[in-house]
Scaffold this motif. Structure first.
Motif, PDB file in Angstrom:
ATOM      1  N   ASP A 104      37.470  81.065  50.905  1.00  0.00           N
ATOM      2  CA  ASP A 104      38.775  80.854  51.190  1.00  0.00           C
ATOM      3  C   ASP A 104      39.094  79.805  52.042  1.00  0.00           C
ATOM      4  O   ASP A 104      38.205  79.678  53.051  1.00  0.00           O
ATOM      5  CB  ASP A 104      39.033  82.289  51.960  1.00  0.00           C
ATOM      6  N   VAL A 105      40.211  79.393  52.071  1.00  0.00           N
ATOM      7  CA  VAL A 105      40.666  78.245  52.828  1.00  0.00           C
ATOM      8  C   VAL A 105      41.835  78.535  53.563  1.00  0.00           C
ATOM      9  O   VAL A 105      42.818  79.094  53.218  1.00  0.00           O
ATOM     10  CB  VAL A 105      41.026  77.002  52.088  1.00  0.00           C
ATOM     11  N   PRO A 165      50.314  79.761  63.347  1.00  0.00           N
ATOM     12  CA  PRO A 165      50.122  80.710  62.192  1.00  0.00           C
ATOM     13  C   PRO A 165      48.620  80.301  61.582  1.00  0.00           C
ATOM     14  O   PRO A 165      48.402  79.066  61.690  1.00  0.00           O
ATOM     15  CB  PRO A 165      51.503  80.206  61.426  1.00  0.00           C
ATOM     16  N   VAL A 166      48.236  81.252  61.086  1.00  0.00           N
ATOM     17  CA  VAL A 166      46.915  81.274  60.372  1.00  0.00           C
ATOM     18  C   VAL A 166      47.411  81.783  58.907  1.00  0.00           C
ATOM     19  O   VAL A 166      47.855  82.985  58.819  1.00  0.00           O
ATOM     20  CB  VAL A 166      45.863  82.095  60.985  1.00  0.00           C
ATOM     21  N   VAL A 167      47.282  80.878  57.954  1.00  0.00           N
ATOM     22  CA  VAL A 167      47.686  81.405  56.588  1.00  0.00           C
ATOM     23  C   VAL A 167      46.386  80.795  55.601  1.00  0.00           C
ATOM     24  O   VAL A 167      45.904  79.768  55.643  1.00  0.00           O
ATOM     25  CB  VAL A 167      48.785  80.563  56.330  1.00  0.00           C
ATOM     26  N   VAL A 168      46.078  81.917  54.916  1.00  0.00           N
ATOM     27  CA  VAL A 168      45.231  81.882  53.643  1.00  0.00           C
ATOM     28  C   VAL A 168      45.970  81.095  52.651  1.00  0.00           C
ATOM     29  O   VAL A 168      46.874  81.556  51.888  1.00  0.00           O
ATOM     30  CB  VAL A 168      44.537  83.188  53.397  1.00  0.00           C
ATOM     31  N   VAL A 169      45.456  79.774  52.630  1.00  0.00           N
ATOM     32  CA  VAL A 169      46.271  79.017  51.505  1.00  0.00           C
ATOM     33  C   VAL A 169      45.538  78.799  50.234  1.00  0.00           C
ATOM     34  O   VAL A 169      45.979  78.466  49.227  1.00  0.00           O
ATOM     35  CB  VAL A 169      46.572  77.426  51.914  1.00  0.00           C
ATOM     36  N   ARG A 170      44.193  79.175  50.159  1.00  0.00           N
ATOM     37  CA  ARG A 170      43.519  79.411  48.857  1.00  0.00           C
ATOM     38  C   ARG A 170      42.356  80.257  48.923  1.00  0.00           C
ATOM     39  O   ARG A 170      41.614  80.594  49.909  1.00  0.00           O
ATOM     40  CB  ARG A 170      42.905  77.858  48.365  1.00  0.00           C
TER      41      ARG A 170
END
Length: 186
Positions: A104-105, A165-170
Motif C-alpha cells: 500500500d502507498v 492528511p494521510v491518504v491511501v493512494v494505492r
C-alpha cells in the motif's frame, strides 16, 4: 472508498537510553516535533536507530502507529500514551493502519509517499521500555492483540507535519494483508 486519516504527530528520538540488550543503548524514546519535518530515504530527519540490524534502513525507514490502537493500550495500561510511546515516528488517526496491505502507498501531506513493508516485530527492548509490572509477557501480549503498526519505506520524500492528511493512494486487493501470516514471537 479510499482510506484516509490525519497525521497527529511526527516523532523523532529525544535521547538515547542505556539498555540491557546486546547493543547497550536504545533510541526508542521518541517524541513529537513541532513544525515541518523533512523525510528522506532513511526516515525522519534527526531520528536515529541504535540497533540498525533490526530497525531502520530503507524498508523500515518509518514506523506508524494508530491513535485508536494507542487508546486501546492506554485503557489496558491505565495511562495516557503520548505520541512516540511505542517508538513510532508517525502517530495517525482515522483509519486502521493494521488493515493495510503490503505494498500500500500512503501520501502524507502534499508530497511525501510511503509504502507499507512489514509489521513491527516487538522485542525485549520494547518490553523493557514499557516497564513496570506490564513488562513481563509484554511482547506476547502486544503481539496477540495484533495492533502492531506497519513499517514504511519512503517512496518520495518531502516535508510533513502534524495535521497533514494521510491518504491511501494505492492498494492491491490481492496483496497480502499486513498481518497475514504474522507469527507471534516466541
Amino acid at each position: 472508498m479510499t482510506a484516509s486519516g490525519t497525521l497527529l504527530a511526527v516523532c523523532v528520538v529525544r535521547e538515547l537510553h542505556a539498555d540491557a540488550g546486546s547493543i547497550g543503548v536504545t533510541a526508542i524514546d521518541k517524541g513529537p516535533v513541532d513544525g515541518p519535518v523533512r523525510v528522506g530515504p532513511y526516515g525522519a530527519y534527526a531520528d536515529v536507530q541504535a540497533d540498525r540490524k533490526h530497525h531502520g534502513g530503507f524498508d523500515k525507514a518509518l514506523y506508524a502507529y494508530g491513535q485508536e490502537d494507542a487508546d486501546f493500550w492506554g485503557a489496558q495500561l491505565g495511562r495516557d500514551l503520548a505520541p512516540g510511546f511505542f517508538g513510532e515516528n508517525l502517530r495517525v488517526a482515522g483509519f486502521d493502519v493494521n488493515a493495510s496491505r503490503v505494498g500500500d502507498v500512503w501520501r502524507i501531506g502534499e508530497t511525501v509517499e510511503v509504502e507499507v513493508t512489514v509489521p513491527r516485530t516487538p522485542c525485549q527492548t520494547f518490553a523493557r521500555w514499557v516497564g513496570g509490572p506490564d513488562q513481563r509477557g509484554w511482547v506476547k501480549r502486544f503481539s496477540a492483540e495484533r495492533r502492531l503498526g506497519p513499517y514504511l519505506r519512503v517512496v518520495r520524500g518531502g516535508r510533513i507535519q502534524a495535521g497533514d492528511p494521510v491518504v491511501v493512494v494505492r492498494t492491491d486487493p490481492d496483496a497480502p494483508g499486513l498481518l497475514d501470516g504474522y507469527v507471534d514471537p516466541e
